[in-house]
Design an enzyme around this catalytic site. Structure first.
Site, PDB file in Angstrom:
ATOM      1  N   ARG A  74      -6.169  10.315   8.230  1.00 50.99           N
ATOM      2  CA  ARG A  74      -5.336   9.131   8.413  1.00 50.99           C
ATOM      3  C   ARG A  74      -3.893   9.445   8.035  1.00 50.99           C
ATOM      4  NH1 ARG A  74      -9.236   5.161   4.803  1.00 50.99           N
ATOM      5  NH2 ARG A  74     -11.181   5.527   5.977  1.00 50.99           N
ATOM      6  N   ASP A  76      -0.254   7.365   7.088  1.00 46.75           N
ATOM      7  CA  ASP A  76       0.182   6.045   6.648  1.00 46.75           C
ATOM      8  C   ASP A  76       1.227   5.451   7.590  1.00 46.75           C
ATOM      9  OD1 ASP A  76      -1.483   6.121   4.440  1.00 46.75           O
ATOM     10  OD2 ASP A  76       0.056   6.946   3.109  1.00 46.75           O
ATOM     11  N   ARG A 219       3.966  12.693   0.001  1.00 45.79           N
ATOM     12  CA  ARG A 219       5.191  11.944  -0.290  1.00 45.79           C
ATOM     13  C   ARG A 219       5.456  11.871  -1.795  1.00 45.79           C
ATOM     14  NH1 ARG A 219       4.198   6.436   2.368  1.00 45.79           N
ATOM     15  NH2 ARG A 219       6.250   5.995   1.450  1.00 45.79           N
TER      16      ARG A 219
END
Length: 273
Positions: A74, A76, A219
């Site tokens: 996945r 974001d 991140r």
């Protein structure tokens, strides 16, 4: 025998598939890229515009049967992919040579399908991935062509210190301190194979490869390393942070728009073409 199906929504007619006299289910890997700016991430969710939803609707329209896909992982909201892989099963059809042209005509401009490959029936886009790679882009001057694709900062960080701190990541496997809280995972262990910064064409790029990544992990790492590069955090603090397993002690997550999923590596034995 060859059959022709119209792509009604676009007015395009092409040879979509070959029908088999006996029902056969085949599994395919799609390689694609997408600009994540308009999407609320990869995974389907209620009242949100996602990459997975767009792909499933497009494939279902093209093949005229319900199609569900499984991605390699996945991404974001706002995160991009220069390479993403997903698999889907197709019953009693074989994509024709016009598949790429037809499906790309259906999908929005932010998504592009680059290839389709037949794989073993039990091949899995997520679980068969040997490793995944991301890169993060930072720019130092305003650029309207990269506004949605990079983090703009106005200070020059110490890249040598950032690379020294990045090497520390390779000596650990528990990265709970860089994971978003309240995630549905059984453990926080990841094997990072490489992590480094480079300057290229006036940009600062962070490259990282691992067997798996936690939600928000890259991140958070970028944000923490940037603090080290700007002198607000020491290199030595990286070791302490990882051992603490405390997300609140890590740096603020870097903006999503600079992050790209860029490679997924699979064993060649899963492919049948």
């Amino acid at each position: 025998m060859n059959t022709k199906n119209p792509l009604l929504s676009r007015g395009i007619e092409s040879e979509l598939y070959l029908c088999s006299p006996m029902q056969v289910t085949r599994r395919y890997f799609l390689e694609l890229s997408y600009k994540g700016t308009p999407f609320h991430g990869w995974q389907i969710q209620q009242n949100a515009f996602t990459v997975q939803e767009c792909l499933e609707k497009g494939l279902s329209t093209f093949f005229r049967q319900p199609i569900a896909i499984m991605g390699s992982g996945r991404t974001d909201t706002g995160v991009h992919a220069s390479m993403q892989v997903c698999h889907f099963d197709l019953v009693d059809q074989i994509p024709s040579e016009n598949f790429l042209k037809g499906i790309n005509a259906i999908l929005p401009k932010e998504i592009a399908i680059h290839s389709i490959r037949l794989v073993k029936p039990d091949a899995h886009a997520r679980f068969d991935a040997k490793n995944r790679s991301y890169f993060y882009r930072i720019i130092f001057q305003k650029n309207p062509f990269l506004d949605d694709l990079a983090w703009l900062i106005f200070h020059n960080p110490d890249i040598e210190k950032m690379n020294q701190a990045a090497k520390i990541l390779l000596g650990h496997e528990d990265f709970e301190c860089f994971s978003k809280v309240h995630t549905e995972v059984n453990h926080f262990r990841c094997k990072i194979y490489s992590a480094h910064w480079e300057q290229k064409d006036g940009q600062l790029l962070f490259h990282i490869t691992a067997n798996r990544f936690l939600r928000g992990m890259v991140r958070a790492i970028v944000g923490t390393l940037m603090e080290i590069g700007l002198g607000t955090r020491s290199i030595e603090s990286m070791e302490e942070l990882i051992l603490s397993k405390d997300r609140t002690k890590a740096g603020k997550a870097a903006p999503a728009k600079g992050l790209f999923l860029c490679n997924i590596n699979y064993p060649t034995t899963i492919y049948l073409d």
